[in-house]
Design a protein around this motif. Structure first.
Motif, PDB file in Angstrom:
ATOM      1  N   GLU A 173       0.824  -1.296  -0.222  1.00 55.23           N
ATOM      2  CA  GLU A 173       0.169   0.060  -0.094  1.00 55.23           C
ATOM      3  C   GLU A 173       0.745   1.349   0.120  1.00 55.23           C
ATOM      4  OE1 GLU A 173      -2.965  -0.174   2.990  1.00 55.23           O
ATOM      5  OE2 GLU A 173      -3.735  -1.960   2.058  1.00 55.23           O
ATOM      6  N   LYS A 174       1.983   1.055   0.643  1.00 56.41           N
ATOM      7  CA  LYS A 174       2.818   2.130   0.845  1.00 56.41           C
ATOM      8  C   LYS A 174       4.292   1.801   1.190  1.00 56.41           C
ATOM      9  CE  LYS A 174       1.399   3.696   5.064  1.00 56.41           C
ATOM     10  NZ  LYS A 174       0.249   4.316   5.919  1.00 56.41           N
ATOM     11  N   GLY A 175       5.215   2.631   1.077  1.00 57.55           N
ATOM     12  CA  GLY A 175       6.423   2.402   1.783  1.00 57.55           C
ATOM     13  C   GLY A 175       7.695   2.588   0.759  1.00 57.55           C
ATOM     14  N   ALA A 176       8.703   2.036   1.140  1.00 56.95           N
ATOM     15  CA  ALA A 176       9.922   2.325   0.376  1.00 56.95           C
ATOM     16  C   ALA A 176      10.190   1.375  -0.774  1.00 56.95           C
ATOM     17  CB  ALA A 176      11.157   2.113   1.395  1.00 56.95           C
ATOM     18  N   THR A 230      10.533   2.699  -4.369  1.00 62.10           N
ATOM     19  CA  THR A 230      10.843   3.748  -5.279  1.00 62.10           C
ATOM     20  C   THR A 230      10.299   3.438  -6.665  1.00 62.10           C
ATOM     21  OG1 THR A 230      13.051   4.320  -4.088  1.00 62.10           O
ATOM     22  CG2 THR A 230      12.754   5.166  -6.236  1.00 62.10           C
ATOM     23  N   GLY A 231       9.456   4.310  -7.132  1.00 63.80           N
ATOM     24  CA  GLY A 231       9.042   4.217  -8.610  1.00 63.80           C
ATOM     25  C   GLY A 231       7.720   3.557  -8.713  1.00 63.80           C
ATOM     26  N   GLU A 232       7.296   2.702  -7.596  1.00 60.10           N
ATOM     27  CA  GLU A 232       5.935   1.990  -7.497  1.00 60.10           C
ATOM     28  C   GLU A 232       4.921   2.918  -7.440  1.00 60.10           C
ATOM     29  OE1 GLU A 232       5.600  -1.275  -8.672  1.00 60.10           O
ATOM     30  OE2 GLU A 232       7.630  -0.864  -9.476  1.00 60.10           O
ATOM     31  N   VAL A 233       3.639   2.479  -7.699  1.00 63.67           N
ATOM     32  CA  VAL A 233       2.424   2.948  -7.272  1.00 63.67           C
ATOM     33  C   VAL A 233       1.440   1.898  -6.828  1.00 63.67           C
ATOM     34  CG1 VAL A 233       0.328   4.376  -8.180  1.00 63.67           C
ATOM     35  CG2 VAL A 233       2.691   4.752  -9.105  1.00 63.67           C
ATOM     36  N   SER A 234       0.651   2.297  -5.668  1.00 68.05           N
ATOM     37  CA  SER A 234      -0.006   1.290  -5.073  1.00 68.05           C
ATOM     38  C   SER A 234      -1.645   1.382  -5.607  1.00 68.05           C
ATOM     39  CB  SER A 234       0.043   1.452  -3.719  1.00 68.05           C
ATOM     40  OG  SER A 234      -0.774   2.716  -2.981  1.00 68.05           O
ATOM     41  N   ALA A 235      -2.259   0.279  -5.279  1.00 62.82           N
ATOM     42  CA  ALA A 235      -3.691   0.293  -5.676  1.00 62.82           C
ATOM     43  C   ALA A 235      -4.497   1.435  -4.681  1.00 62.82           C
ATOM     44  CB  ALA A 235      -4.042  -1.161  -5.518  1.00 62.82           C
ATOM     45  N   PRO A 236      -4.366   1.606  -3.756  1.00 63.51           N
ATOM     46  CA  PRO A 236      -5.205   2.734  -2.998  1.00 63.51           C
ATOM     47  C   PRO A 236      -5.061   4.142  -3.786  1.00 63.51           C
ATOM     48  CG  PRO A 236      -4.110   1.344  -1.511  1.00 63.51           C
ATOM     49  CD  PRO A 236      -3.621   0.951  -2.643  1.00 63.51           C
TER      50      PRO A 236
END
Ligand code: PGA
Length: 252
Positions: A70-73, A75-81
């Motif tokens: 959902e979140k965190g370290a 880098t570069g990624e995007v979460s579903a929420p």
């Protein structure tokens, strides 16, 4: 009767201004379509802009991928929420280009699909065989492995919340479409797999899209097959007129 779903996968195309132009062109062309779910999937950085234009229309927003945390370290990624937060209601998962160029595995597909469902998105989970696999008669093996892995541990509710896209890799962006009969054969296998594993009700409900060189000229013959419930459209979704024609080919 399953409602047809036509999704445009824009892939890594269109600057923001071009995305605006495309969607502004599309809105009036499909404004009177009531019986088909219409989805456009721009690149991440255009999602918000496109959402502002379509939020009061019959076009829904989709993303092309998401990460499972959902979140965190990461880098570069995007979460579903985060996708949900900018207005997306769909997300494509496990596209063959992600499997091919970014090492996406069935296990990743499984985690991403779970994350998407948890965030309230509808995952469009892609499966499909490569040419060399089809040529040696391994199509069904490959598809079953992808389904088993991608949906491992899913309950009826979870799988019922997904759309499945069958996209033979050899037909993507090549101009070579599977014939309606070739596509129907695999769609019918997927429907049977759903029935064997989750029962008739789920099998009747889950929509299975075909993808791979869908164009205005071939859309109707594909979309009238009994187990083809829509299309995931790449190249032809980049032109408003072509995409609108494909949407209209889905009207029963
Ligand atoms: P195509 O792509 O329509 O350009 O073949 C389909 C897809 O990859 O989703």
């Amino acid at each position: 009767m399953r409602r047809k779903i036509i999704a445009g996968n824009w892939k890594m195309n269109k600057l923001r201004s071009e995305a605006v132009e495309l969607v502004k062109g599309l809105i009036p062309l499909v404004a009177d379509v009531r019986d088909v779910d219409i989805v456009v999937c721009p690149v991440y950085v255009s999602l918000s802009t496109v959402y502002d234009l379509i939020k009061d229309t019959n076009i829904a927003l989709g993303a092309q991928d998401c990460f499972w945390e959902e979140k965190g370290a990461y880098t570069g990624e995007v979460s579903a929420p985060m996708l949900k937060d900018v207005g997306a209601s769909y997300v494509v998962i496990g596209h063959s280009e992600r499997r091919q160029y970014f090492g996406e595995t069935d296990e990743w597909v499984n985690k991403k699909t779970r994350a998407a469902l948890k965030a309230g998105l509808t995952p469009i989970v892609c499966v499909g065989e490569r040419l060399e696999e089809r040529e040696v008669g391994r199509t069904i093996d490959v598809i079953s492995r992808q389904l088993e892995g991608g949906f491992a541990g899913f309950d009826k509710g979870q799988i019922g919340g997904c759309v499945i896209a069958y996209e033979p890799v050899w037909a993507i962006g090549t101009g070579k479409t599977a014939t309606p009969e070739q596509a129907q054969e695999v769609h019918s296998f997927i429907r049977g797999w759903l029935k064997d594993n989750y029962g008739e009700e789920v099998a009747d409900k889950v929509r299975i899209q075909y993808g791979g060189s869908v164009k205005p000229a071939n859309a109707r013959s594909l979309l009238t097959q009994p187990d083809i419930d829509g299309a995931l459209v790449g190249g032809a979704s980049l032109k408003a007129e072509d995409f609108a024609e494909i949407v209209k080919a889905a009207i029963v």
